[in-house]
Enzyme design. Structure first.
Site, short mmCIF file in Angstrom:
data_model
loop_
_atom_site.label_atom_id
_atom_site.label_comp_id
_atom_site.label_asym_id
_atom_site.label_seq_id
_atom_site.Cartn_x
_atom_site.Cartn_y
_atom_site.Cartn_z
N GLN A 291 1.05 -1.02 -0.55
CA GLN A 291 -0.05 -0.28 0.17
C GLN A 291 0.73 1.36 0.69
O GLN A 291 0.29 2.33 -0.43
CB GLN A 291 -0.74 -0.34 1.72
CG GLN A 291 -2.11 -1.17 1.19
CD GLN A 291 -2.91 -0.85 2.63
OE1 GLN A 291 -2.95 -2.78 3.27
NE2 GLN A 291 -3.52 0.10 2.51
N ARG B 170 -9.07 -0.74 8.68
CA ARG B 170 -9.50 0.28 8.51
C ARG B 170 -10.08 1.65 9.64
O ARG B 170 -10.77 2.10 9.95
CB ARG B 170 -10.98 0.15 7.51
CG ARG B 170 -11.21 0.51 6.20
CD ARG B 170 -12.16 -0.08 5.63
NE ARG B 170 -12.96 0.56 5.21
CZ ARG B 170 -13.85 0.63 4.28
NH1 ARG B 170 -14.06 -1.35 3.93
NH2 ARG B 170 -14.63 1.07 2.87
N CYS B 171 -8.69 1.32 10.55
CA CYS B 171 -8.49 1.64 11.54
C CYS B 171 -8.83 3.73 11.80
O CYS B 171 -8.27 4.09 12.56
CB CYS B 171 -7.61 0.86 12.54
SG CYS B 171 -6.05 1.35 12.45
N GLU C 158 -12.44 5.21 5.76
CA GLU C 158 -12.57 4.04 6.91
C GLU C 158 -13.64 4.87 7.75
O GLU C 158 -14.04 4.09 8.96
CB GLU C 158 -11.61 4.33 7.79
CG GLU C 158 -10.19 3.72 7.45
CD GLU C 158 -9.23 4.32 7.41
OE1 GLU C 158 -8.32 3.60 7.89
OE2 GLU C 158 -8.76 5.52 7.26
#
Lengths: 171, 291, 784
Positions: free
Chosen positions: C221, C368-369, C738
C-alpha cells in the site's frame, strides 16, 4: 495422470499428479489467472468456476476429478471485445472494487440467471452466500445481478425481426 | 495448502471399486464429491495412500421411490436433494435440511452419503437420518449389509462402515398418513458448522403423535438420537406441555462441549428451544397435509 | 455568454470506473499472477508454539528433497545481518527466528524450490527442536509479577512494557471530575480482529545479478516507503531498487507493514540469482500479519446535572504482540486515539496509554482504523450511549446537547486537535429523519410491551484523516506529504502519476476526475498510474483514508499549476493579455469575445509546437502537497435490532448511515466505500475474533474460525449524506474510506445494549455473539 477437458469451449489437456488442485492447474498450467485463491479452508469462493454449468470451488476439486468435463472460467464470460450482461451489470452498478472476488461472483450470478432468470434479492443473496467480498458490502453486487437479469430479459424479449440480424449486441 | 502425494483410482463400475477396496481398503479413502475429504487432504490432516473416486460409477445418483422408502443414491448431491420433486412430495424435511448445508457451492458437489460417512458430529445429515429412522445400504466384494441409522454412528468421524465397503444408498422410509418434519439450525454465518441443529419428524394418528424422530447436531460425540424425548411423545396429543416436556428431555440427551460458539448450557438450551419450535412446526405441517 | 460545455467526469459525477475492464475479464494483474522466467517458489516454516527456545533447526533432509534449491534459516540470515529488521515503530522484529520464537506462526525457516508443492513437501521435512516456555496472552499477564520476559533480545528491556503515552491535561481533568454531578464509567475490550482482504500478501523478488537491479513486485500500500525501508534494511542502493505494486486485492491496512517473508524472499533472490515468489496462504495471513485493535479501554465521562459533558478520562492497555510494529506516525504511540472526545464539546480530557508485549503476532494498526480512531470512536460512542441510558436521557438528545456547534469550527479539542469543519446536528437530524426515529421509538415501546426484545443504537462519530502535516506526521522520519505528477501530451490526453496506491478504491477514476474539474480534460482521456517507484513521484501510499485529502489535493494543485501555464500559452495564441482571459470548464476565452477561445487540447498541442519565447516546452508538473491540517469527516449511524429470546441471535432490522466527507468527487465510489466499511463493522461487531488459549495457540487463524459475513447475514444499508466542505482542502473534500468502520461497530452494539437495557445489561464486548446475548437474557430471567 493424463487429463483433458474443455475450458471456455476449447479442448485442453495436461498431465498432472492426482493431488494437483483444479485451481492450480487452471492458474499455473493453463495460465488462466482470472480464477483466484483467497483461503485454504474452502471457505471463500474466490476460486469458483463453472463445471458443466454449475458453480464449484476449484480449490476443492482435484484436476483429475474434473477430467472430461466442461469448465468455464471468468475468461470465458465475454466473447470478443464486448462484455456479457453479467459483466456489464457489474460495471454499471459498481459491483466491484478490488476485483478479487469478482470472477467467482460473476460465474455464480451467471449460473443463477440461467436457472432463475428473475431472482428476488433474497434469492440472489442466498445464491452468492458461498462467495465472500470484503470491499462492497454486497449491496452493489446484488444491484449488478439484478441489472444483468433485466438486461437478459430485455434481450430475450427483443422483437423477433431483430433475431435475424447478427447478434453482436445480444446475449 | 496442498495434499501430500497419493495414488488415485476412478473406477467406472461398482464391482471395480469394491475390488480395489478389498485389496487396499485400509490405506484408501473413498471420495464422492470431495467436499469433506479434500479440505482435510489440503491441510494434510488426512494422508491416505490411495483415493478411490466413485463419482464415475453410473447408477448411483438417483433419488427414487421404491416400495416404502425413497432410495437416495451415494452420488446424490445436496443440491439434487434440494431440487428433488420426489422428496418434495414424500420427505420435504430433507429439503429444508439440505438448504442449510455448507454453502451453495459445496452443495453442488457434496453428497448425503459422503457426509454421513465422514460422520462429523456437526454434520446435518446424520441428525436427519436418525430422525427419519433411515437405513444405510453398504456393499463390499462379499455382499450387502443394511445398517440402521441408530447403529451407524460410532464416534466422532467414525461409522460402522468397514474399509472394504462403500455406501450405495440411503433409504428414507416414506410414512403413510399425516406426517411432518422440520430442520432448524443455528449457525454463526452461512457456511459455518452448526452451533446447534435439530431434525424433527412426527407421524400423526388422528390427533395423537404415533411416532416421532428427533436428531441432534453438534451437541455430542456423534449426531444424537433423543430417544427418551421421542418416546415421551408416542401416543400423546401434541399439547404445548407435551412438546415442552419432550424438548426438555431432548436437551438432557445432548452432551455439548463448550467452545467459541458457546457454553454447554447455551447449546443445551438451544436444543430445547429448537425441539420445541420444531415439534410445533412438524405437527402443524402434518395437520395441514404438508410434510 | 458562451454555452457551457458538458464535460464528462467532473467532480460530483458518478462516472463508471475506468479500471473495471481488466477485472471483469479476469485480466487483473495481481501479485500471484506474476510469473517470471526462472522463478522459484518459497514456503515458510512457522512456529507451532507461542513461546519457546529454539534448540536446533535440522534442514538436512529438506535440502535433499526434489526440486529444492535452498533452505534458509535464521542462522543463515544472521550471517548476512538480516535475521532482524526495524519496524515502523522503531522496534526490531525477527525475520527468521534465531534464539526464540515469540508467537505461534512466527517465521522460523524458508524453503525455496522449483514449485510450491515441492517447497511445501520439503518444509514438512524440516525438524525443529523447541523448549517450550510459558506464554503471555494478555496485557494483564504481561504486567503481572513474574511474567515471562518476551523480549530478552533487547538489551534494556526488563519487562514486557513497551511504552507509556499521554495526551490532554491530567490536572484540569481531575479538577473537573472532582466537581462532577455524575460520573459514568465503561470498561470495554475491542478485541483482536484482522483486515483479511481477499488477496493475501506476497512478493516476487527479482534481484538481477547481471544488472544489479532489484525489481520487487509486492502487495504494498506504500511502495515508495517500502523501497526506502528495503534500502535501509537490505543495504541495497535505493536507485537500484524498483518496487512495483501491481493490482491489489484489498488492503485495509494489511499491506502496509514490511513482513519477514518479503525480506527472506529478497535475500533468497539475491543469494540465488533467480526470481523468488512468496505468497502466503490464508492461515499465514491471519496468524502472522498485521492484526487490528486488541485494546483494553476504560473511559470515564463526567457530566453535570443538566446532562452537559464536563470531562473525559480514558486509560488503555494495548496488546501489541511480540514486536512493536504498529504502522503509525512516529510521534504517536497510540496512533490518533486522542481524537477520543469525538463529536462532543468536552472542555477537558486526559488520555493515558500503555503498550505491552505478548506472545502473539505483532501489529495493531490496521483494518480501516485511521490509526486507532476505530478504538477511540468505539469507546466514546459506547460510553455516551451508556451515559444516556444511565441518565435516562434519549441517546440522540444527549448527543445533540453536547455536540460541537457549527459556529465553533475550527474547533480546538481538549487533546489538541483542530477540527476543520462540521455540522453534527444536521447529520444527526438527517439520520433520525431518514430512520423515522420518533415513530420507531414508539414502536420499540409497543413491541417491548408484547415481550419482544428490540432496540435502537446510535453512533455519531468524528474521524480524523489525511495524514498529514509534515511537522506532525512522519513514518520512519519521512514526512507524510503526498504527490501528483501530471503530464499533458500534444494531443491533449494526460498521464497522472501519484504517490498513492489503490487497492480497490477507484483511484484510476476519482483522481482523473480532479484533472477533469481543474483542467477540462475529460476523465476518459486521463490515464492514472500508481505503484511503480521508478516512475511515480514519491508518496507515502494509501491507508488511513489519506489519498483524497493529500494526493487528491496534490492533483488539484498540479492541475492548477498547469492551468496557469496554459493561460500563458492561451494568451500567446489569442494575442491577448493573460488578465483578459476567462477560464470556463475546458478553455480560455477573451472576456467579452467568447468565440475567441482556445481549448485545453489546442493549448496542449501548442505547448509542443507554438510556445512563447523563453518558455519551456511541454505541459507538465509535479506537486508535493503538505496538508496544513487533517480533515474531519463525520456522521451519524443508527441501527435497529431485534433479538430472538430463544437463541440470543441478533438481527439488524435497519441501518441508516449518514456520512459527511465534504465534497464528494465520485458519489458512486464514495457510497461503495461506505457499504464496504459498514459490512466490515458488522463483521467486527457480531462475529470477528482472533483469540488465544492459555498456551498461546491462536484461534481464528483460518476462515472457518475467523468469520467473514456473507451476503445473507450482511444487512441492507440505507445511506444518507450531508456536505460540509473542508475549508483548507483545495477541493473541499475529506477522506471517507474508514468512516464506516470507525463509526458503525458502536452503532450496532449500542442497538443491542439499548435492546437489553430494560434488563439491566450495560455492556457486552464484541463480538456480540448469540451465546453472550442469550446469557444476558437468561441472567435477567428472560426465556422462551
Amino acid at each position: 495422470m493424463k487429463v483433458s477437458f474443455t475450458v471456455n469451449g476449447a479442448e485442453r489437456t495436461g498431465d498432472v499428479e492426482p493431488r494437483v488442485l483444479l485451481v492450480d492447474f487452471l492458474r499455473t498450467n493453463l495460465r488462466l489467472t482470472g480464477t483466484h485463491i483467497g483461503c485454504d479452508t474452502s471457505s471463500c469462493g474466490a476460486c469458483t468456476v463453472l463445471i458443466d454449468g454449475e458453480p464449484v470451488k476449484s480449490c476443492t476439486q482435484l484436476t483429475v476429478q474434473a477430467s472430461g468435463r466442461a469448465i468455464t472460467t471468468v475468461e470465458g464470460l465475454a466473447s470478443g471485445a464486448g462484455l456479457s450482461p453479467i459483466q456489464a451489470g457489474f460495471h454499471e452498478e459498481h459491483g466491484l472494487q478490488c476485483g478479487f472476488c469478482t470472477p467467482g461472483m460473476m460465474l455464480v450470478a451467471n449460473a443463477l440467471l440461467e436457472r432463475n432468470p428473475n431472482p428476488t434479492e433474497d434469492e440472489i443473496r442466498w445464491a452468492i452466500s458461498g462467495n465472500i467480498c470484503r470491499c462492497t458490502g454486497y449491496m452493489n453486487i446484488v444491484k449488478a445481478i439484478k441489472h444483468a437479469a433485466a438486461a437478459r430479459e430485455a434481450a430475450t424479449a427483443a422483437p423477433r425481426e431483430k433475431a435475424g440480424a447478427t447478434a453482436a449486441g445480444g446475449k | 495448502m496442498f495434499p501430500a502425494a497419493f495414488d488415485y483410482r476412478a473406477p467406472t463400475t461398482l464391482d471395480e471399486a469394491l475390488s480395489v477396496l478389498k485389496q487396499h481398503g485400509d490405506e484408501a479413502k473413498v471420495m464422492a464429491g470431495g467436499q469433506s475429504l479434500i479440505p482435510l487432504l489440503k491441510l494434510r490432516f488426512s494422508r491416505p495412500e490411495l483415493v478411490v473416486d466413485i463419482a464415475r460409477i453410473p447408477g448411483l445418483n438417483g433419488i427414487e421411490r421404491d416400495d416404502g422408502h425413497v432410495a437416495i443414491g451415494a452420488l446424490a448431491r445436496h443440491v439434487d436433494i434440494e431440487r428433488s420433486k420426489e422428496l418434495a412430495a414424500s420427505a420435504p424435511m430433507l429439503q429444508e435440511a439440505a438448504h442449510w448445508i455448507a454453502d451453495p457451492l459445496v452443495r453442488n458437489r457434496g453428497t448425503l452419503a459422503g457426509s454421513i460417512c465422514h460422520a462429523d458430529p456437526a454434520g446435518d445429515w446424520g441428525s436427519v437420518i436418525l430422525a427419519m429412522h433411515a437405513d444405510v445400504v453398504a456393499r463390499s466384494a462379499s455382499g450387502t449389509r443394511v445398517i440402521h441409522a441408530s447403529d451407524f454412528f460410532k464416534g466422532p468421524f467414525e461409522t460402522a462402515i468397514k474399509p472394504n465397503e462403500v455406501v450405495t444408498e440411503i433409504r428414507i422410509p416414506v410414512a403413510m398418513g399425516r406426517n411432518g418434519g422440520a430442520y432448524l439450525k443455528l449457525e454463526r454465518k452461512v457456511g459455518d458448522f452448526a452451533t446447534v441443529a435439530v431434525a424433527v419428524h412426527v407421524r400423526l394418528d388422528g390427533d395423537r403423535i404415533e411416532t416421532a424422530g428427533i436428531g441432534l447436531t453438534a451437541v455430542g460425540p456423534t449426531n444424537i438420537q433423543a430417544t427418551e424425548a421421542e418416546r415421551s411423545l408416542h401416543g400423546k396429543e401434541p399439547t404445548d406441555k407435551v412438546i415442552a416436556d419432550a424438548a426438555r428431555l431432548a436437551a438432557e440427551a445432548a452432551e455439548p462441549k463448550e467452545d467459541v460458539r458457546g457454553s454447554a448450557a447455551y447449546k443445551k438450551d438451544v436444543v430445547r428451544v429448537f425441539v420445541q419450535r420444531g415439534l410445533k412446526t412438524a405437527v402443524a405441517r402434518a395437520k395441514e397435509g404438508r410434510r | 455568454m458562451a454555452t457551457e460545455v458538458h464535460m464528462h467526469g467532473r467532480i460530483g459525477e458518478s462516472i463508471k470506473r475506468k479500471e473495471d475492464g481488466r477485472f471483469l475479464r479476469g485480466k487483473g494483474n495481481y501479485l500471484d499472477d506474476i510469473e517470471l522466467p526462472g522463478m522459484l517458489h518459497m514456503a515458510i516454516l512457522r512456529s507451532p508454539h507461542a513461546h519457546a527456545r529454539i534448540k536446533s533447526v535440522d534442514t538436512a533432509e529438506a535440502s535433499k528433497m526434489p526440486g529444492v534449491i535452498a533452505v534458509v534459516t535464521g542462522e543463515l540470515m544472521a550471517q548476512h545481518k538480516l535475521a532482524w529488521m526495524p519496524t515502523l515503530s522503531y522496534d526490531t522484529q525477527a525475520v527468521l527466528a534465531t534464539d526464540k520464537v515469540r508467537f505461534q506462526g512466527q517465521e522460523v525457516a524458508a524453503v525455496i524450490a522449483e514449485t510450491l508443492y515441492l517447497a511445501e513437501d520439503a518444509r514438512d521435512a524440516i525438524v525443529v527442536d523447541y523448549d517450550i516456555l510459558p506464554a503471555v496472552t494478555s496485557p494483564e499477564q504481561a504486567k503481572a509479577e513474574g511474567a515471562a520476559l518476551i523480549r530478552d533480545d533487547k538489551e534494556n528491556q526488563k519487562d514486557n512494557h513497551i511504552y507509556h503515552w499521554e495526551a490532554g491535561s491530567k490536572e484540569s481533568t481531575q479538577a473537573a471530575f472532582a466537581k462532577a454531578d455524575r460520573v459514568v464509567r465503561l470498561h470495554t475490550f475491542y478485541p483482536r480482529c484482522h483486515p483479511a482482504p481477499m488477496e493475501t500478501c506476497g512478493i516476487v523478488a527479482d534481484v538481477n545479478p547481471a544488472t544489479g537491479r532489484a525489481t520487487i513486485y509486492m502487495t504494498s500500500q506504500a511502495p515508495h516507503l517500502h523501497r526506502t525501508v528495503f534500502a535501509l534494511v537490505a543495504g541495497l542502493p535505493e536507485e537500484n531498487i524498483r518496487i512495483i505494486s501491481p493490482d491489489i486485492g484489498g488492503g485495509f491496512g494489511n499491506k502496509v507493514p514490511v513482513y519477514p517473508g518479503y525480506v527472506v524472499a529478497t535475500a533468497a533472490s539475491l543469494l540465488i540469482g533467480r526470481p523468488v515468489k512468496w505468497v502466503e496462504d490464508r492461515t499465514e495471513n491471519l496468524i502472522s500479519t498485521g492484526f487490528a485493535r486488541d485494546y483494553h479501554m476504560t473511559g470515564d465521562l463526567a457530566v453535570d446535572k443538566d446532562g452537559r459533558m464536563l470531562a473525559l478520562r480514558v486509560h488503555l492497555d494495548s496488546d501489541n504482540g511480540a514486536f512493536f510494529s504498529d504502522a503509525q506516525p512516529t510521534k504517536t504511540k497510540a496512533g490518533l486515539f486522542h481524537i477520543v472526545t469525538g463529536s462532543y464539546d468536552i472542555p477537558t480530557a486526559h488520555v493515558t496509554a500503555d503498550g505491552y508485549y505478548t506472545n502473539k503476532a505483532p501489529g495493531g494498526v490496521a483494518y480501516r482504523c485511521s490509526f486507532r480512531v476505530t478504538e477511540a470512536s468505539y469507546l466514546i460512542e459506547r460510553l455516551v450511549t451508556n451515559a444516556a441510558l444511565e441518565l435516562g436521557i434519549d441517546q440522540a438528545e444527549f448527543r445533540k446537547k453536547n455536540f460541537i456547534k457549527p459556529e465553533q469550527f475550527p474547533y480546538q479539542s481538549a487533546t489538541g486537535w483542530v477540527y476543520d469543519s462540521g455540522d453534527y446536528h444536521r447529520a444527526m437530524d438527517v439520520a433520525l429523519d431518514q430512520l423515522g426515529y420518533t415513530e420507531l421509538r414508539k414502536d420499540v415501546e409497543e413491541r417491548r410491551k408484547k415481550g419482544e426484545v428490540t432496540g435502537i443504537g446510535i453512533a455519531s462519530f468524528t474521524e480524523v484523516v489525511g495524514a498529514g502535516h509534515g511537522k506532525d506526521f512522519d513514518l520512519l522520519g519521512v514526512r507524510m506529504f503526498d504527490s501528483a505528477e501530471l503530464r499533458v501530451h500534444p494531443t491533449g490526453k494526460a498521464l497522472l502519476r501519484m504517490g498513492t496506491k489503490s487497492q480497490g478504491q477507484g483511484h484510476e477514476t476519482t483522481f482523473a476526475q480532479i484533472v477533469t474539474e481543474e483542467l477540462g480534460i475529460p476523465a476518459a482521456d486521463v490515464l492514472v498510474e500508481e505503484g511503480d517507484t521508478d516512475t511515480a513521484p514519491y508518496g507515502l501510499g494509501t491507508y488511513a483514508s489519506r489519498s483524497t485529502p493529500v494526493a487528491g489535493a496534490a492533483t488539484a494543485m498540479v492541475s492548477r499549476k498547469l492551468r496557469d501555464k496554459a493561460r500563458k500559452i492561451a494568451a500567446h495564441l489569442l494575442e491577448a493579455a493573460e488578465e483578459d482571459l476567462e477560464w470556463e470548464v475546458n478553455r480560455f476565452y477573451v472576456k467579452g469575445s467568447p468565440d475567441k477561445a482556445k481549448t485545453i487540447q489546442e493549448i496542449a498541442f501548442a505547448a509542443y509546437s507554438n510556445i512563447p519565447d523563453g518558455m519551456e516546452a511541454g505541459l507538465e508538473g509535479v506537486n508535493y502537497y503538505d496538508p496544513p491540517n487533517m480533515t474531519y469527516p463525520f456522521g451519524t449511524y443508527a441501527v435497529v435490532v431485534d433479538i430472538d429470546k430463544g437463541t440470543g441471535q441478533v438481527k439488524v432490522r435497519r441501518i441508516v448511515a449518514v456520512d459527511d466527507c465534504g465534497v464528494r468527487i465520485n458519489p458512486m465510489i464514495v457510497e461503495g466505500q461506505i457499504h464496504g466499511g459498514l459490512a466490515e463493522g458488522f463483521g467486527i461487531a457480531f462475529m470477528q475474533l482472533i483469540t488465544f488459549d492459555a498456551e498461546g495457540n491462536c484461534i481464528g487463524s483460518n476462515f472457518t474460525d475467523y468469520l467473514l459475513p456473507t451476503a445473507v447475514e450482511t444487512p441492507r444499508f440505507e445511506l444518507g449524506e450531508t456536505v460540509t466542505p473542508s475549508p483548507h482542502h483545495p477541493l473541499g473534500a475529506k477522506g471517507v474510506g474508514e468512516s464506516p468502520t470507525v463509526g458503525s461497530p458502536a452503532a450496532y452494539v449500542n442497538a443491542v445494549i439499548d435492546a437489553l437495557a430494560p434488563y439491566g445489561v450495560k455492556n457486552i464486548d464484541m463480538p456480540v455473539t448469540s451465546d453472550k446475548v442469550w446469557a444476558a437474557l437468561r441472567a435477567a430471567g428472560v426465556n422462551e
